[in-house]
Design a protein around this motif. Structure first.
Motif, PDB file in Angstrom:
ATOM      1  N   ALA A 166      -7.568   8.277  -8.506  1.00  0.00           N
ATOM      2  CA  ALA A 166      -6.496   8.123  -7.080  1.00  0.00           C
ATOM      3  C   ALA A 166      -7.127   8.453  -6.285  1.00  0.00           C
ATOM      4  N   ASP A 167      -7.832   9.253  -5.759  1.00  0.00           N
ATOM      5  CA  ASP A 167      -8.457   9.511  -4.492  1.00  0.00           C
ATOM      6  C   ASP A 167      -9.126   8.298  -3.965  1.00  0.00           C
ATOM      7  N   GLU A 222       0.934  -1.017  -0.047  1.00  0.00           N
ATOM      8  CA  GLU A 222      -0.292   0.177  -0.052  1.00  0.00           C
ATOM      9  C   GLU A 222       0.722   1.103   0.041  1.00  0.00           C
ATOM     10  N   THR A 223       1.813   1.218   0.746  1.00  0.00           N
ATOM     11  CA  THR A 223       2.780   2.503   0.743  1.00  0.00           C
ATOM     12  C   THR A 223       3.444   2.573  -0.658  1.00  0.00           C
ATOM     13  N   ALA A 233       0.722   0.690  12.042  1.00  0.00           N
ATOM     14  CA  ALA A 233       1.162   2.054  11.824  1.00  0.00           C
ATOM     15  C   ALA A 233       2.637   2.038  11.665  1.00  0.00           C
ATOM     16  N   SER A 234       3.392   1.494  12.436  1.00  0.00           N
ATOM     17  CA  SER A 234       4.979   1.420  12.455  1.00  0.00           C
ATOM     18  C   SER A 234       5.464   0.850  11.299  1.00  0.00           C
ATOM     19  N   ALA A 285      -6.728   3.716   2.950  1.00  0.00           N
ATOM     20  CA  ALA A 285      -6.739   4.160   4.492  1.00  0.00           C
ATOM     21  C   ALA A 285      -7.746   3.701   4.956  1.00  0.00           C
ATOM     22  N   GLU A 286      -8.942   3.067   4.570  1.00  0.00           N
ATOM     23  CA  GLU A 286     -10.030   2.253   5.535  1.00  0.00           C
ATOM     24  C   GLU A 286      -9.298   1.057   5.701  1.00  0.00           C
ATOM     25  N   ALA A 287      -8.575   0.327   4.933  1.00  0.00           N
ATOM     26  CA  ALA A 287      -7.893  -1.011   5.070  1.00  0.00           C
ATOM     27  C   ALA A 287      -6.982  -0.701   6.184  1.00  0.00           C
TER      28      ALA A 287
END
Length: 208
Positions: free
Chosen positions: A80-81, A60-61, A178-179, A88-90
């Motif tokens: 794209a948005d 995803e990144t 998140a890390s 972001a939801e995932a």
């Protein structure tokens, strides 16, 4: 909807460092890992979930930082948005999963929801985002993006081994999702990415 076999077949037709081929292979591996997590028990279940989290972080990144800026130009800002919001939801769903008992029924239910959402997201990418990229980018542009992704993968391993305590790979299997995203972003932002190699596309290419 695409399946893992179809995605691998499409990826096999592309150069090993083509960014779309790499992402298709990742989609296939992600589908496999969801199945593995559902089927596994005990420590094996935890290990497969850790591998899934790490792969999703890199995938995803890479899409956010490498693919999406180009997709915004070729496929449109709205497209794209929409894909960024789905990712972001995932990410939020994965963060919720981390707080659940991996052996419990609620984890399985939430994992199934995430699996469906990620699968639908991958299908929309493959049908709505990838074709404009192929049409609008040269072969070298696609391969350049792919090499950047592969360089980041090497800096951010996605196959941690449970016995590798203290190693960089093992560190990917601990801590909140998140890390993992932060480490993937660091890998993609590293100055070393300018030294792009052309080594084997190991992420999801083990079947080739």
């Amino acid at each position: 909807m695409s399946n893992a076999a179809q995605e691998r077949a499409e990826a096999a037709l592309l150069p090993e460092d083509d960014v779309i081929g790499i992402l298709l292979s990742q989609h296939a591996r992600i589908r496999d890992l969801f199945t593995d997590v559902h089927r596994a028990q005990g420590e094996a279940k935890r290990a497969k979930f850790d591998e899934l989290r790490a792969l999703l972080a890199v995938h995803e990144t890479a899409e956010e930082m490498i693919l999406r800026p180009v997709a915004e130009k070729e496929a449109g800002e709205k497209e794209a948005d929409a894909r960024n919001e789905e990712e972001a939801e995932a990410n939020r769903a994965l963060a919720e999963l981390e707080r659940l008992d991996i052996a419990g029924p609620r984890f399985e239910a939430k994992l199934g929801e995430l699996e469906r959402a990620v699968g639908e997201h991958a299908g929309r990418e493959e049908h709505e985002e990838f074709p404009p990229l192929r049409a609008g980018c040269s072969a070298e542009q696609l391969r350049s993006m792919g090499r950047r992704l592969l360089t980041a993968e090497k800096a951010a391993p996605t196959h941690p081994h449970p016995a590798a305590a203290g190693s960089p790979a093992a560190q990917w299997a601990v801590g909140p999702f998140a890390s993992l995203l932060d480490r993937a972003r660091d890998a993609l932002s590293s100055p070393s990415e300018g030294l792009m190699g052309t080594g084997p596309a190991s992420l999801g290419r083990e079947d080739r």
